[in-house]
Design an enzyme around this catalytic site. Structure first.
Site, short mmCIF file in Angstrom:
data_model
loop_
_atom_site.label_atom_id
_atom_site.label_comp_id
_atom_site.label_asym_id
_atom_site.label_seq_id
_atom_site.Cartn_x
_atom_site.Cartn_y
_atom_site.Cartn_z
N LYS B 77 2.54 -1.84 18.53
CA LYS B 77 2.15 -2.24 17.17
C LYS B 77 2.54 -3.70 16.96
O LYS B 77 3.63 -4.12 17.36
CB LYS B 77 2.84 -1.33 16.16
CG LYS B 77 2.42 -1.54 14.71
CD LYS B 77 3.19 -0.60 13.78
CE LYS B 77 2.75 -0.72 12.32
NZ LYS B 77 3.51 0.19 11.45
N SER B 152 0.44 2.70 8.33
CA SER B 152 0.04 1.37 8.79
C SER B 152 -0.19 1.29 10.31
O SER B 152 -0.89 0.40 10.77
CB SER B 152 1.11 0.36 8.40
OG SER B 152 2.32 0.62 9.07
N SER B 176 4.16 5.71 8.23
CA SER B 176 3.26 4.86 9.01
C SER B 176 3.03 5.25 10.46
O SER B 176 2.14 4.72 11.11
CB SER B 176 3.74 3.41 8.95
OG SER B 176 3.32 2.81 7.75
#
Lengths: 493, 488
Positions: B77, B152, B176
């Site tokens: 990420k 996210s 997330s």
């Protein structure tokens, strides 16, 4: 003019001399390093970086707390103080004023034999910011973050100080304590000890405090006293005209000799304090990594204790003991030199005699020279042993006071030994009575008028004749022998 | 179920049947084919990754593999700092930012021999539940390209589901990891706060941020955790508790163990299909010998408001450093310092970051601190106690991850409050700090994946992985396990 009571409270910042910075492993000592050379991603506030507290800095905070007789808080929390400034890379300073590690405590100050306890509100641990440099030419400023992240103790007093002089004495005493503990260089001129003052005036006898003004930018002990004296005058003038004091921050301008307004209460920041989520709270009694008992063992003899010991053990006057112990290194120099004088061991009377002489030499001669040249006692070239020899030679009459001073000056410059200097400069004392007799005869025959004066009862003439003998020997004649023989000769005639 | 699990690929590599270089090239080919429509990466790193794969291949031939992760292609990420690889947090503010250091989790994975595929897209600063807040475009859902991948960590979940990488590392502040895993039909673990180092993770809500794996199977999650978990001297909030051999522990039977069931959860507007799927899962757990016990979490309903006070407070402080002075976006032509701050932050931050900075600044301000931040901290303590009390009675709690399956792109992006409610089942667990595993448990009528979460005691990742793995094994033959994303 009305009479006012002065109320002063201090906030003192002391940089800790730990090896590494407060929250990273950067060297904590940046003197001589180029700008931003002593930095890492953590103290530069780079993305994703986390603070890891310096254990030594926390232990030293507790050590200071113990030296101040304060309470160690059950739990202390780092917190964030948020504001924007280019010298603050994370846009928050990690501090700990809301739940500080140290609560209470006091320092007893001595103002001309009047003892007074100044209470400490609390001590908290935080990090220092970087520095901005504003070049004279060019429309820009430069940021140097070498200092960013240096561990800083903030010592906050209660408003117990009643005069600028007391404030100055307090900071000096606190500096001694910090140095005795070995946790801070505590040098105001170098900025590792900084002092802000809150000062207000109130009509004598009134209970409620007046409006306070914060005074900043006092960079020496002298400045503290001068700035606060000025501020007292300024406030007195305002109050006596029945005007109101504005609550504000004022900066001391040493060149102008006055304080200047910086910002008022309305312009003050809202720092949005909240607990620092990146560092767990510290509970010294539960947390195994902090050993309060062990830290207590680190407590050295503190300035006041040492001064009292010097007074009793060496029969020194309070003034001398105070002079010697105000600086831990000087106190050490004194005791180490004294130990080098042979007869001192095991004989208290001789120890006291020698101590008195040594103290005089250190305070009047050595300190004058050191202060005059701005040298620290640590950089003094005279070895303990050589100083001890010098004292011995004076004491046993082998050299005169005048010659001793000459030798001392040479030792101070070159660090060489006493014997070496005496030999090289031919300074050894003439104690040979026959040699001195020859000179006395010559002086008597050359100064018949003075000899007559002496005989007719003018005692002054004797001193003059001694002076003549000493002059002929360039000060090397043993004065005791000169005195004795001259008297014999004159009385014979 | 996919063949592309770490466990299976590792076996092939060990037996020299699979080549790390070939595996990496397959992943790149997949990216070539679908990345334009999926948009799961901000940066792709074939040069670094291929070099790493070649090293793995050498080690494989010499029989000197570093770990079971050696040679496995991995996505990270884009909120994790990667040395010499651009790290943007999916925000224009850090468009040109290349760190000089690796996050601890990245370093541990590199030491284990992984081959990095690239930096996964996410909501800017990890603010969001759909990746629509990314300054690099939305990541689409591999099961339906008109829908969001969640957020996210949407790019991470989508990339794993679409086989653009074998696993990814995500961060979970309020859901997330778990929510996008549920939306994309993959496994996501939010470990206990303090279990995995946050060093090098671009901070969102520092007291809530957790680092965890997004994988195809629970067993893979267990394997990755063995590598990334543990105390890190660089993160003072990590804890010195031994990391178990999760891959062994998950083999244990769950017979006689207890699962908590929170009735209220299913009365909070959860889709019918989701409720049914989780009730089916409940039956399977019962067949496996687990007992269900009703538990109550009375304060959980305050989770979202509490979370959005504490999280935004921390965000407002954490984002202060992006001020246009040292690195990152730097506004031009400012007349003075204050203007430079205003312009840099105004132009560099997107709407959601600004919204959170303003909210967080407000709740910490003098006069409001006690009413908001302080009160939220008190409620947080109550929520923590809630979970502890419930978990005293049971081994784990079973719960929905999300009230809905993946929603349409644009459906909620104009309504921040609706978007915040996507975290309704996940955020309170971050407040409490407990570990929670999100794993697939079926599909809805639109053939969109449904996830469920298994919540455990602090530092008991072992149990949540154990329950998840036993469920997975028991449902291996289910028809929905054969479903494939549209990207395959």
């Amino acid at each position: 003019m009305d009479k006012y009571d002065i109320v002063i409270g201090l906030e003192i910042h002391a940089q800790l001399r730990t090896e590494s910075k407060m929250f990273c492993t950067c060297d904590n000592y940046s003197v001589g390093a180029g700008p931003n050379k002593n930095t890492c991603p953590i103290c530069l506030g780079m993305p994703g970086m986390l603070p890891v507290p310096n254990k030594k800095a926390i232990e030293w905070t507790y050590l200071l707390g113990m030296a101040l007789g304060a309470k160690v808080a059950e739990k202390f929390c780092f917190e964030r103080k948020n504001y924007f400034y280019p010298d603050l890379p994370k846009a928050y300073q990690i501090t700990s004023s809301t739940m500080p590690p140290i609560i209470g405590g006091s320092v007893e100050i001595d103002d001309n034999d009047v003892l007074k306890k100044i209470r400490i509100n609390h001590v908290h641990l935080e990090e220092d910011a970087g520095k901005l440099i504003h070049p004279k030419i060019g429309e820009y400023s430069l940021v140097d973050l070498n200092r960013a992240g240096t561990p800083l103790l903030e010592i906050v007093t209660e408003p117990d100080l009643r005069s600028p002089r007391e404030a100055r004495i307090f900071v000096q005493d606190l500096r001694s304590i910090l140095r005795y503990l070995g946790i801070s260089d505590a040098n105001m001129e170098q900025g590792n000890l900084r002092c802000d003052a809150n000062i207000s005036l109130k009509p004598q006898g009134q209970k409620e405090l007046g409006t306070k003004v914060e005074v900043k930018n006092m960079n020496s002990f002298k400045m503290i006293e001068r700035a606060l004296e000025h501020e007292v005058k300024r406030q007195e003038e305002i109050l006596s005209e029945n005007k109101k004091i504005v609550q504000e921050t004022r900066g001391w301008d040493d060149a102008k000799g006055k304080t200047l307004g910086q910002r008022s209460k309305e312009e003050a920041n809202d720092y949005r304090y909240f607990p620092e989520p990146d560092i767990p709270s510290i509970e010294p009694n539960k947390d195994n990594s902090i050993d309060l008992k062990e830290i207590k063992n680190w407590l050295p003899e503190l300035p006041k204790e040492k001064r009292i010991r010097f007074e009793t053990e060496y029969s020194l006057s309070k003034q001398d003991a105070d002079n010697l112990t105000s600086d831990l290194d000087l106190a050490r120099y004194f005791e180490q030199t004294l130990a080098e004088i042979p007869q001192v061991a095991g004989n208290d009377e001789i120890k006291k005699q020698k101590a008195k002489k040594l103290a005089n030499w250190l305070i009047t001669e050595l300190l004058a020279k050191l202060n005059g040249q701005g040298i620290s006692i640590l950089d003094c070239k005279i070895k303990h042993q050589n100083f001890a020899v010098l004292i011995e030679k004076i004491d046993s009459g082998k050299i005169s006071g005048k010659i001793a001073k000459e030798i001392f000056s040479e030792m101070f410059v070159s660090g060489r030994g006493v014997e070496e200097i005496i030999k090289e400069k031919g300074l050894s004392l003439i104690s040979d009575e026959k040699e001195i007799e020859t000179i006395i005869r010559a002086v008597i025959s050359e100064n018949t008028a003075s000899v007559q004066d002496y005989k007719s009862g003018k005692e002054k003439a004797f001193g003059y004749l001694v002076g003549q003998v000493m002059a002929k020997t360039k000060g090397q004649a043993n004065p005791q022998i000169v005195n004795k023989l001259l008297k014999e000769f004159l009385d014979k005639e | 179920m996919t063949e592309n699990t770490i466990i299976k690929l590792n076996k092939k590599i060990v037996q020299n049947e699979g080549s790390p270089v070939r595996l990496y090239q397959q992943v790149l080919k997949k990216i070539d084919n679908i990345e334009d429509s999926l948009n799961a990466f901000v940066t792709i790193t074939p040069k670094e990754g291929l070099a790493q794969a070649r090293e793995s291949e050498k080690r494989a031939k010499e029989g000197k593999l570093k770990s079971k992760l050696d040679g496995i292609p991995v996505g990270i990420k884009d909120v994790f700092c990667t040395r010499h690889i651009r790290t943007t947090a999916s925000s224009k503010m850090l468009d040109d930012f290349t760190p000089a250091y690796d996050a601890t989790v990245v370093k541990k994975l590199k030491d284990a021999g992984i081959a990095i595929v690239g930096k996964n897209n996410c909501d800017a600063w990890a603010h969001g539940a759909s990746t629509e807040n990314s300054d690099y475009g939305v990541t689409k859902n591999p099961w339906d390209l008109t829908r969001v991948s969640g957020g996210s960590s949407g790019g991470s979940a989508a990339a794993v589901a679409a086989e653009e990488c074998i696993f990814s590392i995500g961060s979970d502040t309020g859901g997330s990891i778990r929510q996008p895993a549920a939306f994309c039909g993959v496994v996501g673990l939010k470990p206990t706060y303090g279990r995995v180092s946050r060093y090098g993770l671009i901070a969102m809500g520092s007291s809530l941020d957790c680092v965890g794996p997004i994988t195809n199977t629970t067993e893979d999650a267990a394997l990755v955790m063995e590598t990334i978990a543990g105390r890190d001297e660089k993160d003072a909030t990590t804890v010195e508790i031994e990391v178990p051999k999760y891959t062994e522990k998950i083999q244990n039977s769950i017979r006689g163990k207890k699962i908590g069931w929170v009735k209220e959860f299913f009365q909070m507007g959860v889709d019918k299909d989701i409720t049914e799927a989780i009730e089916k899962a409940k039956k399977i757990f019962e067949i496996l010998g687990a007992k269900f016990v009703e538990v109550e979490l009375p304060y959980a309903k305050y989770g979202i408001p509490t979370y959005y006070i504490i999280q935004t407070a921390e965000v407002s402080s954490n984002l202060g450093r992006y001020d246009g002075i040292k690195y990152g976006f730097n506004a031009k032509n400012s007349d003075n310092l204050i203007e430079h701050y205003f312009k840099s932050r105004d132009e560099g931050f997107g709407a959601e970051a600004k919204r959170r900075i303003m909210l967080g600044t407000f709740v910490l301000s003098a006069g409001y601190y006690d009413a908001y931040y302080n009160k939220a901290m008190k409620v947080r303590t109550l929520i923590k106690k809630d979970f502890n009390k419930a978990l005293d009675k049971v081994d784990v709690i079973l719960s929905p991850v999300t009230p809905t399956t993946a929603f349409k792109i644009g459906e909620k992006s104009q309504d921040p409050l609706q978007m915040y409610l996507a975290d309704v089942f996940t955020a309170s667990i971050n407040l409490a700090g407990n570990p929670s595993l999100s794993l697939p448990c079926g599909f809805d009528k639109n053939r969109l994946p449904i996830g469920m979460q298994i919540i455990g005691k602090h530092f008991d990742e072992e149990s949540v992985l154990n329950f998840g793995y036993q469920y997975e094994k028991a449902t291996e033959k289910e028809i929905w396990r054969q479903y494939k994303p549209v990207t395959s």
